[in-house]
Write an enzyme that holds these catalytic residues in place. Structure first.
Site, PDB file in Angstrom:
ATOM      1  N   GLY A 256      19.855  21.849 -19.881  1.00  0.00           N
ATOM      2  CA  GLY A 256      21.113  22.124 -19.187  1.00  0.00           C
ATOM      3  C   GLY A 256      21.729  20.800 -18.991  1.00  0.00           C
TER       4      GLY A 256
ATOM      5  N   SER B 177      13.591  11.976 -23.897  1.00  0.00           N
ATOM      6  CA  SER B 177      14.053  10.900 -24.932  1.00  0.00           C
ATOM      7  C   SER B 177      14.770   9.849 -24.253  1.00  0.00           C
ATOM      8  CB  SER B 177      15.020  11.436 -25.847  1.00  0.00           C
ATOM      9  OG  SER B 177      16.305  11.849 -25.382  1.00  0.00           O
TER      10      SER B 177
ATOM     11  N   ASP C 237      24.941  13.852 -22.606  1.00  0.00           N
ATOM     12  CA  ASP C 237      24.161  14.105 -21.216  1.00  0.00           C
ATOM     13  C   ASP C 237      23.710  12.695 -20.923  1.00  0.00           C
ATOM     14  OD1 ASP C 237      25.064  16.720 -21.285  1.00  0.00           O
ATOM     15  OD2 ASP C 237      22.922  17.416 -21.890  1.00  0.00           O
TER      16      ASP C 237
HETATM   17  P1  ATP Z   1      25.253  16.266 -27.808  1.00  0.00           P
HETATM   18  O1  ATP Z   1      26.364  17.420 -27.858  1.00  0.00           O
HETATM   19  O2  ATP Z   1      24.358  15.918 -28.942  1.00  0.00           O
HETATM   20  O3  ATP Z   1      24.879  15.904 -26.447  1.00  0.00           O
HETATM   21  P2  ATP Z   1      28.069  14.851 -27.746  1.00  0.00           P
HETATM   22  O4  ATP Z   1      28.777  15.343 -28.975  1.00  0.00           O
HETATM   23  O5  ATP Z   1      28.365  15.249 -26.316  1.00  0.00           O
HETATM   24  O6  ATP Z   1      26.531  14.968 -28.008  1.00  0.00           O
HETATM   25  P3  ATP Z   1      28.309  12.401 -29.161  1.00  0.00           P
HETATM   26  O7  ATP Z   1      29.593  11.611 -29.265  1.00  0.00           O
HETATM   27  O8  ATP Z   1      27.796  12.827 -30.261  1.00  0.00           O
HETATM   28  O9  ATP Z   1      28.162  13.276 -27.822  1.00  0.00           O
HETATM   29  O10 ATP Z   1      27.075  11.076 -28.614  1.00  0.00           O
HETATM   30  C1  ATP Z   1      27.076  10.696 -27.165  1.00  0.00           C
HETATM   31  C2  ATP Z   1      26.672   8.956 -27.374  1.00  0.00           C
HETATM   32  O11 ATP Z   1      25.297   9.225 -27.924  1.00  0.00           O
HETATM   33  C3  ATP Z   1      27.540   8.271 -28.390  1.00  0.00           C
HETATM   34  O12 ATP Z   1      28.555   7.669 -27.495  1.00  0.00           O
HETATM   35  C4  ATP Z   1      26.660   7.243 -28.771  1.00  0.00           C
HETATM   36  O13 ATP Z   1      26.359   6.373 -27.709  1.00  0.00           O
HETATM   37  C5  ATP Z   1      25.169   8.073 -28.765  1.00  0.00           C
HETATM   38  N1  ATP Z   1      24.788   8.651 -30.175  1.00  0.00           N
HETATM   39  C6  ATP Z   1      25.054   9.882 -30.746  1.00  0.00           C
HETATM   40  N2  ATP Z   1      24.802   9.736 -32.080  1.00  0.00           N
HETATM   41  C7  ATP Z   1      24.407   8.461 -32.293  1.00  0.00           C
HETATM   42  C8  ATP Z   1      24.056   8.010 -33.528  1.00  0.00           C
HETATM   43  N3  ATP Z   1      23.932   8.663 -34.804  1.00  0.00           N
HETATM   44  N4  ATP Z   1      23.595   6.573 -33.512  1.00  0.00           N
HETATM   45  C9  ATP Z   1      23.757   5.953 -32.461  1.00  0.00           C
HETATM   46  N5  ATP Z   1      24.135   6.513 -31.148  1.00  0.00           N
HETATM   47  C10 ATP Z   1      24.483   7.758 -31.185  1.00  0.00           C
END
Ligand code: ATP
Length: 287
Positions: free
Chosen positions: A38, A276, A237
């Site tokens: 969540g 994690s 999150d």
């Molecule tokens: P999720 O839905 O998987 O929780 P999200 O789409 O809300 O993620 P993202 O922009 O994909 O958000 O990722 C959030 C943060 O996680 C990024 O700003 C970065 O710091 C880290 N992150 C995500 N993917 C990677 C990656 N492949 N390598 C390094 N950092 C990453």
């Protein structure tokens, strides 16, 4: 408690399947794995693991999953006395994972839909400096919390995920509004355009590229370190929780976003969402 997180708590029921079943079909999967999840609970755990003093505002059922979620929050050091036990079942995310790593998810919000303004009115705000909300709970409840926070001088942060319509008066108080790249694209034609929705600032997470911080002075990008990706579940999150930790510790928005990008990058290097999330010591070691 300096950080208050308001949002959802779900039990994630994860099963591996050889392929997705078609309508009317049954496929046999592996053993069910039950994980705490969540968006709200994940954000609270991420901030607490870094050392913030965190309270969680949410609703879970009277069932075993409610017990599981409360104990996972408490064992991460999150204060749970603002979590209400509802007569509705605990929110559940039914997640099937295929061998290509792709997820299909059905969320039954259950008790999360029950979180209402009276839960916000019951809060004590003593030392709270930052409120972080997300939207797997009713928007009226989130709006109410943001309004009360702002009236008390508490900094309201909203992770607009999933995207729903939020009253203009609520958007205007946010500092920042957090969205990922896809959510940003659905809301505005440029990062700067997010400020036209009204927030004081906005942060757009950009996956491996880090994040963009948008203020009236312009857009600043902060990098995420290069990492080997194991599982990106809950990265957004982790980012929101770490940003709240940074802001509550007195960092500027850009510094807090840079820190959050590092924390979230570390979170994708191991499996699961909450398991994690790194401690401050683990983040410092990776400098
Ligand atoms: P999720 O839905 O998987 O929780 P999200 O789409 O809300 O993620 P993202 O922009 O994909 O958000 O990722 C959030 C943060 O996680 C990024 O700003 C970065 O710091 C880290 N992150 C995500 N993917 C990677 C990656 N492949 N390598 C390094 N950092 C990453």
């Amino acid at each position: 408690m300096t950080v208050l997180v308001l949002g959802s708590a779900n039990a994630d029921l994860v099963v591996s399947v050889p392929r997705r079943p078609a309508g009317g079909e049954t496929v046999l999967g592996g053993d069910t794995v039950v994980l705490p999840g969540g968006k709200g609970a994940n954000t609270a755990v991420a901030a607490a693991r870094l050392g913030a003093s965190v309270g969680f505002v949410g609703a879970v059922g009277l069932d075993q999953y409610g017990d599981l979620l409360l104990s996972s929050l408490s064992s991460s050091g999150v204060r749970t006395d603002f979590v209400r036990r509802s007569s509705r079942p605990t929110g559940i995310a039914y997640i099937t994972v295929t061998p290509d790593g792709e997820n299909s998810i059905v969320v039954a919000p259950g008790a999360n839909s029950d979180l209402d303004v009276s839960d916000v009115d019951a809060l004590t705000w003593d030392d709270v400096t930052v409120l972080v909300c997300s939207l797997e709970v009713p928007v009226t409840t989130v709006s109410h919390a943001v309004q009360i926070a702002a009236s008390r001088g508490v900094r309201p942060v909203l992770n607009l995920s999933p995207v729903v319509e939020v009253p203009a008066g609520t958007l205007a108080l946010l500092d920042p509004l957090i969205v990922n790249e896809h959510e940003a694209a659905s809301l505005a034609s440029s990062f700067e355009g997010l400020l036209d929705l009204g927030p004081r600032s906005a942060v757009v997470t950009l996956g491996a590229l880090g994040a963009a911080v948008v203020t009236s002075s312009g857009v600043v990008t902060v990098n995420a370190p290069e990492v080997s990706v194991v599982d990106t579940t809950g990265a957004g999150d982790a980012f929101a929780g770490a940003l709240a930790y940074g802001l509550s510790s007195g960092s500027s928005l850009a510094d807090a976003a840079g820190f959050a990008a590092r924390v979230a990058a570390l979170s994708v290097t191991s499996a699961g969402a909450q398991p994690s999330y790194p401690t401050l010591e683990q983040v410092r070691k990776t400098r």
